[in-house]
Every structure is written in structure tokens, then in C-alpha cells.
Design an enzyme around this catalytic site. Structure first.
Site, PDB file in Angstrom:
ATOM      1  N   ARG A 187       0.823  -1.215   0.000  1.00 15.89           N
ATOM      2  CA  ARG A 187       0.000   0.000   0.000  1.00 15.89           C
ATOM      3  C   ARG A 187       0.857   1.265   0.000  1.00 15.89           C
ATOM      4  O   ARG A 187       0.488   2.279  -0.582  1.00 15.89           O
ATOM      5  CB  ARG A 187      -0.928  -0.016   1.208  1.00 15.89           C
ATOM      6  CG  ARG A 187      -1.956  -1.159   1.145  1.00 15.89           C
ATOM      7  CD  ARG A 187      -2.816  -1.192   2.396  1.00 15.89           C
ATOM      8  NE  ARG A 187      -3.761  -2.310   2.390  1.00 15.89           N
ATOM      9  CZ  ARG A 187      -3.507  -3.505   2.899  1.00 15.89           C
ATOM     10  NH1 ARG A 187      -2.332  -3.786   3.439  1.00 15.89           N
ATOM     11  NH2 ARG A 187      -4.440  -4.453   2.875  1.00 15.89           N
ATOM     12  N   ASP A 191      -9.705  -5.009   8.177  1.00 17.61           N
ATOM     13  CA  ASP A 191      -8.800  -6.053   8.669  1.00 17.61           C
ATOM     14  C   ASP A 191      -9.428  -6.788   9.865  1.00 17.61           C
ATOM     15  O   ASP A 191      -9.287  -8.003  10.007  1.00 17.61           O
ATOM     16  CB  ASP A 191      -7.462  -5.437   9.108  1.00 17.61           C
ATOM     17  CG  ASP A 191      -6.983  -4.399   8.110  1.00 17.61           C
ATOM     18  OD1 ASP A 191      -5.997  -4.621   7.419  1.00 17.61           O
ATOM     19  OD2 ASP A 191      -7.644  -3.338   8.008  1.00 17.61           O
ATOM     20  N   ARG A 223     -11.867  -9.116   8.636  1.00 18.73           N
ATOM     21  CA  ARG A 223     -11.194 -10.307   8.080  1.00 18.73           C
ATOM     22  C   ARG A 223     -10.801 -11.269   9.198  1.00 18.73           C
ATOM     23  O   ARG A 223     -10.942 -12.486   9.071  1.00 18.73           O
ATOM     24  CB  ARG A 223      -9.954  -9.875   7.285  1.00 18.73           C
ATOM     25  CG  ARG A 223     -10.302  -9.264   5.944  1.00 18.73           C
ATOM     26  CD  ARG A 223      -9.104  -8.689   5.215  1.00 18.73           C
ATOM     27  NE  ARG A 223      -9.518  -8.240   3.885  1.00 18.73           N
ATOM     28  CZ  ARG A 223      -8.889  -7.328   3.167  1.00 18.73           C
ATOM     29  NH1 ARG A 223      -7.789  -6.745   3.623  1.00 18.73           N
ATOM     30  NH2 ARG A 223      -9.328  -6.995   1.969  1.00 18.73           N
ATOM     31  N   HIS A 258      -3.172   0.159   8.636  1.00 18.68           N
ATOM     32  CA  HIS A 258      -3.870  -0.728   7.698  1.00 18.68           C
ATOM     33  C   HIS A 258      -2.807  -1.125   6.675  1.00 18.68           C
ATOM     34  O   HIS A 258      -2.643  -0.485   5.646  1.00 18.68           O
ATOM     35  CB  HIS A 258      -5.039   0.003   7.033  1.00 18.68           C
ATOM     36  CG  HIS A 258      -5.631  -0.732   5.855  1.00 18.68           C
ATOM     37  ND1 HIS A 258      -6.178  -1.993   5.952  1.00 18.68           N
ATOM     38  CD2 HIS A 258      -5.725  -0.397   4.535  1.00 18.68           C
ATOM     39  CE1 HIS A 258      -6.598  -2.388   4.762  1.00 18.68           C
ATOM     40  NE2 HIS A 258      -6.332  -1.446   3.876  1.00 18.68           N
TER      41      HIS A 258
HETATM   42  P1  NAD Z   1     -10.354   1.921  -9.036  1.00 20.01           P
HETATM   43  O1  NAD Z   1      -9.219   2.199  -9.959  1.00 20.01           O
HETATM   44  O2  NAD Z   1     -11.385   0.924  -9.421  1.00 20.01           O
HETATM   45  O3  NAD Z   1     -11.107   3.283  -8.706  1.00 20.01           O
HETATM   46  C1  NAD Z   1     -10.466   4.488  -8.460  1.00 20.01           C
HETATM   47  C2  NAD Z   1     -11.305   5.583  -9.081  1.00 20.01           C
HETATM   48  O4  NAD Z   1     -10.729   6.846  -8.745  1.00 20.01           O
HETATM   49  C3  NAD Z   1     -11.387   5.517 -10.619  1.00 20.01           C
HETATM   50  O5  NAD Z   1     -12.738   5.436 -11.012  1.00 20.01           O
HETATM   51  C4  NAD Z   1     -10.707   6.791 -11.075  1.00 20.01           C
HETATM   52  O6  NAD Z   1     -11.279   7.325 -12.266  1.00 20.01           O
HETATM   53  C5  NAD Z   1     -10.970   7.689  -9.860  1.00 20.01           C
HETATM   54  N1  NAD Z   1     -10.087   8.859  -9.817  1.00 20.01           N
HETATM   55  C6  NAD Z   1      -8.764   8.927 -10.043  1.00 20.01           C
HETATM   56  N2  NAD Z   1      -8.341  10.198  -9.925  1.00 20.01           N
HETATM   57  C7  NAD Z   1      -9.416  10.941  -9.581  1.00 20.01           C
HETATM   58  C8  NAD Z   1      -9.614  12.324  -9.317  1.00 20.01           C
HETATM   59  N3  NAD Z   1      -8.614  13.205  -9.386  1.00 20.01           N
HETATM   60  N4  NAD Z   1     -10.856  12.721  -9.016  1.00 20.01           N
HETATM   61  C9  NAD Z   1     -11.898  11.867  -8.954  1.00 20.01           C
HETATM   62  N5  NAD Z   1     -11.760  10.540  -9.199  1.00 20.01           N
HETATM   63  C10 NAD Z   1     -10.541  10.082  -9.501  1.00 20.01           C
HETATM   64  O7  NAD Z   1      -9.708   1.537  -7.619  1.00 20.01           O
HETATM   65  P2  NAD Z   1     -10.454   0.830  -6.386  1.00 20.01           P
HETATM   66  O8  NAD Z   1     -10.220  -0.628  -6.457  1.00 20.01           O
HETATM   67  O9  NAD Z   1     -11.840   1.362  -6.290  1.00 20.01           O
HETATM   68  O10 NAD Z   1      -9.572   1.377  -5.178  1.00 20.01           O
HETATM   69  C11 NAD Z   1      -9.659   2.738  -4.816  1.00 20.01           C
HETATM   70  C12 NAD Z   1      -8.731   3.013  -3.640  1.00 20.01           C
HETATM   71  O11 NAD Z   1      -9.226   2.355  -2.460  1.00 20.01           O
HETATM   72  C13 NAD Z   1      -7.297   2.496  -3.830  1.00 20.01           C
HETATM   73  O12 NAD Z   1      -6.371   3.410  -3.307  1.00 20.01           O
HETATM   74  C14 NAD Z   1      -7.296   1.212  -3.039  1.00 20.01           C
HETATM   75  O13 NAD Z   1      -6.005   0.809  -2.640  1.00 20.01           O
HETATM   76  C15 NAD Z   1      -8.160   1.628  -1.870  1.00 20.01           C
HETATM   77  N6  NAD Z   1      -8.695   0.547  -1.046  1.00 20.01           N
HETATM   78  C16 NAD Z   1      -8.702   0.773   0.283  1.00 20.01           C
HETATM   79  C17 NAD Z   1      -9.173  -0.194   1.143  1.00 20.01           C
HETATM   80  C18 NAD Z   1      -9.148   0.089   2.623  1.00 20.01           C
HETATM   81  O14 NAD Z   1      -9.399  -0.805   3.451  1.00 20.01           O
HETATM   82  N7  NAD Z   1      -8.845   1.297   3.038  1.00 20.01           N
HETATM   83  C19 NAD Z   1      -9.642  -1.413   0.644  1.00 20.01           C
HETATM   84  C20 NAD Z   1      -9.645  -1.606  -0.738  1.00 20.01           C
HETATM   85  C21 NAD Z   1      -9.151  -0.612  -1.584  1.00 20.01           C
END
Ligand code: NAD
Length: 319
Positions: free
Chosen positions: A90, A150, A153, A177
Site C-alpha cells: 500500500r 482487517d 477479516r 492498515h
Molecule cells: P479503481 O481504480 O477501481 O477506482 C479508483 C477511481 O478513482 C477511478 O474510477 C478513477 O477514475 C478515480 N479517480 C482517479 N483520480 C481521480 C480524481 N482526481 N478525481 C476523482 N476521481 C478520480 O480503484 P479501487 O479498487 O476502487 O480502489 C480505490 C482506492 O481504495 C485504492 O487506493 C485502493 O487501494 C483503496 N482501497 C482501500 C481499502 C481500505 O481498506 N482502506 C480497501 C480496498 C481498496
């Protein structure tokens, strides 16, 4: 949750944003939902698709919007940014995602200055810290989803192992995380019995040797599970979608629920000025209180080590 009047805006409508949106609709937890993403075309398609689920849930207005549409949001959920690729951790995502936050935070401040912000973009503790710096609002209103996922999980894996409803496994993963997270084994309980004393009273005791072998194995499976899921299906989204819906419910319905979210740590076991997860009381003011649970010496050290990893990255990227 009674009849809702909640307005929620989601910035970033990819896998995670849309699973969350779908969970909120199914649970009838939102009256107005604003979806914002740089890929406007795709979001318009998502809105059409989601609107077709409304006849089976309850009334809600769902729009693909710009930042001016988010005015009056009770909650803004940020999932915009890069996700992990196979083999990436991450912390590898910091630079790109900070750049994105620098672009979007001024627009959120202008259009929705008082709403609670729930940060999901990884690395979530670093991004929540950065959002807090950029957010122009008190830090109790800026929350990272932290180790809620987590902890879910761990509960899920323990439930499988012990043959018990996951909702009756009382335990937390805390800290980052990410790779330095730790399980709060010493204060975890099943049916009021500390984990360490549970095995002798377990009706399935012949089948396992929890304290000696299984605990480390289960923790490692939990810690590695995001890597394993990403290796197999490229993204994780169902667990986080419902974790976010549960956090949102606590905030929007003023529930004073306790969840392990990422918050600003001030003077806890000599740790200061990082975001990481401890159990927190959540209500419509965001974080009402951070709870410091009982920890044994090993867990206190893990907490400090986790904070040190995050502080080093914050320093390195000058956040
Ligand atoms: P994804 O690529 O499917 O979605 C990301 C979205 O962000 C895309 O639709 C993209 O167009 C948009 N985006 C990018 N730049 C942007 C901007 N400037 N303004 C508006 N929108 C913008 O990715 P995802 O699988 O949905 O993951 C998103 C994030 O969540 C990642 O950083 C991922 O690591 C994180 N995540 C966090 C957890 C957690 O527990 N915190 C769990 C899973 C994923």
C-alpha cells in the site's frame, strides 16, 4: 436506522466506491447520493444502473455530479486514486495518491466545508493524515477506514476456525492498515472468555491447538489476504464496501458505535502526530473519543512500531 435524510458524496467511483454505493442503497441508508469521478461517462452509466435498483429498496436520488453538487453532504467518502497492483504494497501508492488529494481537497473544502470526511484511498493512514492537513476542519471530522476491514477479516477467519457466528468474535486488528498491523489478542474475547482461556472450554478443542499454532497462522492469513485477493481478482471491494457502510451508519445515524478507524493519535504510549487505528466512538460529530484498549507489552511495542513506520513515510514524503 430510521427513515433517512442523509446526503452522501463519493469521490472516486471505481470498484470500492461503487460497492459502497450499492451497499448504501441496499441498506436504504441514503436519501441523496452524489457520485464524482474524472471518468464522467462511466459514472453516468453507474448512476443509470444503480437507479434501476431503487424500486427494490426505497426512495433515493442518485446523480453523477460535479463538486458543486456535493453541497450540504453529511458525509464525503473518498476512494479516488490508484489501487495496489499484484505484488505492490500500500505504501507504494503514496506519491500518486497525494497528488490526487492535492487536487480534490480544495474543491471539497469549498463546496462541503463541514461534512465528515471518510478516507479510503490507500495507504489509508497516510492519506487520512494528508487529508486532515488539507481539510480545513477539526480532525474529529477526518477519519480513515483504518483497520475496520482487517478486523472484519480476522473475525471472519476466526468464525470459520471456531465454528462461531463472526459477530460474536470480539477482537480488533489495530495500528497501520498494512504490513505493520497487529492483532489485539490479549483483550479479545469469545462469550466473555479471553481468547487465551477459550480453548480449554471449547467443544471442538480436540480439533485444534489455538494458542500455540493457529493464532500466528490466522493472523498471517488475515494480513496477507489483500495480497492474495489482488493476485486472484485484481482488487478487493466487497469487504471494504460493507465496512464503509457500517462506519457510515454509525456517523449518519449518530450511533456512538465503536469501530477501529484511523484517527489522529495524540500522546498515546508516547506516539504523536500520526494517523492509525484504535477503537473509536463514532457519531454524527465523527470521532467522539479514541479509546485506548488494554494492551500487553508486545502489543504496545507493535503499536509504537506501526506508528514509526507511518511517521517515517510521512517524513520521507514531507506530508
Ligand atoms: P479503481 O481504480 O477501481 O477506482 C479508483 C477511481 O478513482 C477511478 O474510477 C478513477 O477514475 C478515480 N479517480 C482517479 N483520480 C481521480 C480524481 N482526481 N478525481 C476523482 N476521481 C478520480 O480503484 P479501487 O479498487 O476502487 O480502489 C480505490 C482506492 O481504495 C485504492 O487506493 C485502493 O487501494 C483503496 N482501497 C482501500 C481499502 C481500505 O481498506 N482502506 C480497501 C480496498 C481498496
Amino acid at each position: 436506522m430510521g427513515e433517512t435524510t442523509a446526503k452522501v458524496s463519493i469521490i472516486g467511483c471505481g470498484n470500492v466506491g461503487m460497492r459502497y454505493a450499492y451497499a448504501m442503497i441496499i441498506k436504504n441508508m441514503v436519501r441523496e447520493l452524489v457520485l464524482i469521478d474524472i471518468d464522467m461517462d462511466r459514472v453516468m452509466g453507474e448512476v443509470m444502473d444503480l437507479n434501476h435498483s431503487i424500486p427494490f429498496t426505497g426512495p433515493a436520488s442518485i446523480i453523477a455530479g460535479g463538486y458543486s453538487d456535493m453541497e450540504g453532504s453529511d458525509l464525503v467518502v473518498i476512494t479516488a486514486g490508484k489501487n495496489q497492483g499484484p505484488g505492490q504494497n500500500r505504501l507504494d501508492l503514496i506519491k500518486e495518491n497525494i497528488d490526487i488529494f492535492q487536487k480534490i481537497m480544495p474543491q471539497i473544502n469549498e463546496n462541503s466545508p463541514d461534512s465528515v470526511l471518510l478516507i479510503v484511498t490507500n495507504p489509508v493512514d497516510i492519506m487520512a493524515y494528508a487529508a486532515n492537513k488539507l481539510s480545513l476542519r477539526p480532525h474529529n471530522l477526518v477519519i480513515g477506514s483504518g483497520t475496520t476491514l482487517d478486523s472484519a477479516r480476522l473475525k471472519s477467519r476466526m468464525a470459520e476456525h471456531c465454528g462461531i457466528d463472526a459477530r460474536d468474535i470480539h477482537t480488533y486488528i489495530l495500528g497501520e492498515h498494512g504490513d505493520s498491523e497487529f492483532a489485539l489478542w490479549s483483550s479479545s474475547t469469545i462469550g466473555g472468555v479471553p481468547f487465551k482461556d477459550y480453548c480449554p472450554v471449547c467443544d471442538r478443542r480436540k480439533e485444534c491447538d489455538f494458542d500455540i499454532n493457529i493464532k500466528g497462522e490466522i493472523f498471517n492469513q488475515v494480513k496477507e489476504s489483500a495480497y492474495e485477493i489482488i493476485e486472484k481478482k485484481k482488487e478487493t471491494s466487497y469487504g471494504i464496501g460493507l465496512s464503509l457502510a457500517r462506519i457510515s451508519e454509525a456517523i449518519l445515524d449518530n450511533q456512538n458505535s465503536i469501530m477501529p478507524v484511523s484517527v489522529l493519535i495524540e500522546d498515546i504510549f508516547d506516539v504523536n502526530d500520526v494517523y492509525l487505528s484504535l477503537p473509536c466512538i463514532l457519531n454524527s460529530d465523527g470521532v467522539r473519543q479514541v479509546i485506548v484498549p488494554l494492551m500487553d507489552e508486545k502489543e504496545k511495542k507493535s503499536f509504537k512500531d506501526s506508528a514509526a513506520v507511518l511517521r517515517k513515510n510521512l517524513d520521507q514524503f514531507d506530508i
